[in-house]
Every structure is written in C-alpha cells, then in structure tokens.
Design a protein around this motif. Sequence first.
Motif, mmCIF file in Angstrom:
data_model
loop_
_atom_site.group_PDB
_atom_site.id
_atom_site.type_symbol
_atom_site.label_atom_id
_atom_site.label_comp_id
_atom_site.label_asym_id
_atom_site.label_seq_id
_atom_site.Cartn_x
_atom_site.Cartn_y
_atom_site.Cartn_z
ATOM 1 N N GLN A 54 52.617 72.583 1.556
ATOM 2 C CA GLN A 54 52.834 73.721 2.457
ATOM 3 C C GLN A 54 54.320 73.989 2.650
ATOM 4 O O GLN A 54 54.745 75.143 2.737
ATOM 5 C CB GLN A 54 52.146 73.472 3.797
ATOM 6 N N SER A 55 55.131 72.942 2.676
ATOM 7 C CA SER A 55 56.573 73.106 2.784
ATOM 8 C C SER A 55 57.139 73.771 1.530
ATOM 9 O O SER A 55 58.021 74.638 1.609
ATOM 10 C CB SER A 55 57.229 71.742 3.006
ATOM 11 N N VAL A 56 56.620 73.394 0.360
ATOM 12 C CA VAL A 56 57.025 74.042 -0.888
ATOM 13 C C VAL A 56 56.656 75.522 -0.837
ATOM 14 O O VAL A 56 57.455 76.387 -1.226
ATOM 15 C CB VAL A 56 56.375 73.340 -2.105
ATOM 16 N N LEU A 57 55.462 75.824 -0.354
ATOM 17 C CA LEU A 57 55.037 77.220 -0.204
ATOM 18 C C LEU A 57 56.010 77.980 0.694
ATOM 19 O O LEU A 57 56.421 79.099 0.374
ATOM 20 C CB LEU A 57 53.620 77.301 0.376
ATOM 21 N N SER A 58 56.384 77.384 1.803
ATOM 22 C CA SER A 58 57.312 78.026 2.731
ATOM 23 C C SER A 58 58.631 78.362 2.036
ATOM 24 O O SER A 58 59.183 79.456 2.208
ATOM 25 C CB SER A 58 57.549 77.108 3.936
ATOM 26 N N ALA A 59 59.120 77.448 1.228
ATOM 27 C CA ALA A 59 60.363 77.692 0.487
ATOM 28 C C ALA A 59 60.172 78.803 -0.546
ATOM 29 O O ALA A 59 61.067 79.643 -0.738
ATOM 30 C CB ALA A 59 60.828 76.406 -0.188
ATOM 31 N N THR A 85 57.764 77.955 10.846
ATOM 32 C CA THR A 85 57.148 77.430 12.063
ATOM 33 C C THR A 85 55.829 76.733 11.748
ATOM 34 O O THR A 85 55.553 75.644 12.242
ATOM 35 C CB THR A 85 56.900 78.569 13.075
ATOM 36 N N ARG A 86 55.009 77.358 10.903
ATOM 37 C CA ARG A 86 53.706 76.770 10.559
ATOM 38 C C ARG A 86 53.812 75.603 9.598
ATOM 39 O O ARG A 86 53.026 74.667 9.667
ATOM 40 C CB ARG A 86 52.792 77.846 9.958
ATOM 41 N N PHE A 87 54.786 75.677 8.679
ATOM 42 C CA PHE A 87 54.896 74.683 7.619
ATOM 43 C C PHE A 87 56.326 74.149 7.493
ATOM 44 O O PHE A 87 57.015 74.396 6.511
ATOM 45 C CB PHE A 87 54.453 75.275 6.274
ATOM 46 N N PRO A 88 56.802 73.424 8.494
ATOM 47 C CA PRO A 88 58.170 72.911 8.436
ATOM 48 C C PRO A 88 58.331 71.858 7.343
ATOM 49 O O PRO A 88 57.344 71.256 6.897
ATOM 50 C CB PRO A 88 58.366 72.286 9.821
ATOM 51 N N ALA A 89 59.549 71.671 6.918
ATOM 52 C CA ALA A 89 59.828 70.609 5.946
ATOM 53 C C ALA A 89 59.366 69.280 6.523
ATOM 54 O O ALA A 89 59.495 69.055 7.740
ATOM 55 C CB ALA A 89 61.320 70.580 5.642
ATOM 56 N N PRO A 90 58.803 68.404 5.709
ATOM 57 C CA PRO A 90 58.275 67.120 6.222
ATOM 58 C C PRO A 90 59.290 66.329 7.051
ATOM 59 O O PRO A 90 58.930 65.703 8.032
ATOM 60 C CB PRO A 90 57.891 66.367 4.951
ATOM 61 N N ASP A 91 60.573 66.383 6.700
ATOM 62 C CA ASP A 91 61.564 65.624 7.465
ATOM 63 C C ASP A 91 61.947 66.316 8.764
ATOM 64 O O ASP A 91 62.636 65.745 9.587
ATOM 65 C CB ASP A 91 62.796 65.342 6.620
#
Length: 93
Positions: A54-59, A85-91
């Motif tokens: 999901q973070s990759v999608l956000s990027a 907001t929905r898919f923040p980077a894991p860190d």
Amino acid sequence: MAALTGSADGRDGAIRVRVGSAGQVETLELDDRVHELSGPELAREILAVIRGAQSVLSAEVADQVQATVGADSEAGRAVIDSFETRFPAPDAR
C-alpha cells in the motif's frame, strides 16, 4: 490512476502481495517457507507486506499526480494527502 497497483514481498519472497488502486489486496502468494512461522507470526508478516504494498501504491499515485496535475495543485495535493494518510510509509507508523 485506476490502473495503478503496488506490490511488495517479505520473508525473502515467501510472501508476495499486490494491491489495487484503492489499496485493496488483489493477490496474495505464499510459498512453503511460511510453514516455518507460527500463526501469529504469519499474520503479522502478511499484514506488514500488505502495508508495504500500500505504501508503494501511495508513492506510485504521488508520481502519477506529479506527472499529470502537479503535486502543488489543490487537486493534486488532496489526492496525495489522501493516499499518504491511508497508506503511510511503514517507518512512519
């Protein structure tokens, strides 16, 4: 943007996930190495890989917005903020 996806893998490729343009899981692949994990460990790993996809999608969305309407436009910023907001980077969790 409807065609954008995000993919991630974990446990050296033993867990692979692809999410669709809304962040929904489209594919989940598990190989036999996941049998080395307990149920709770496997669940945590799968959720972590989903969040990574999901973070990759956000990027990917941010890149697409930048290339089309611009990240500094009101509409572009709204789309990017929604995904971040929905898919923040894991860190960033």
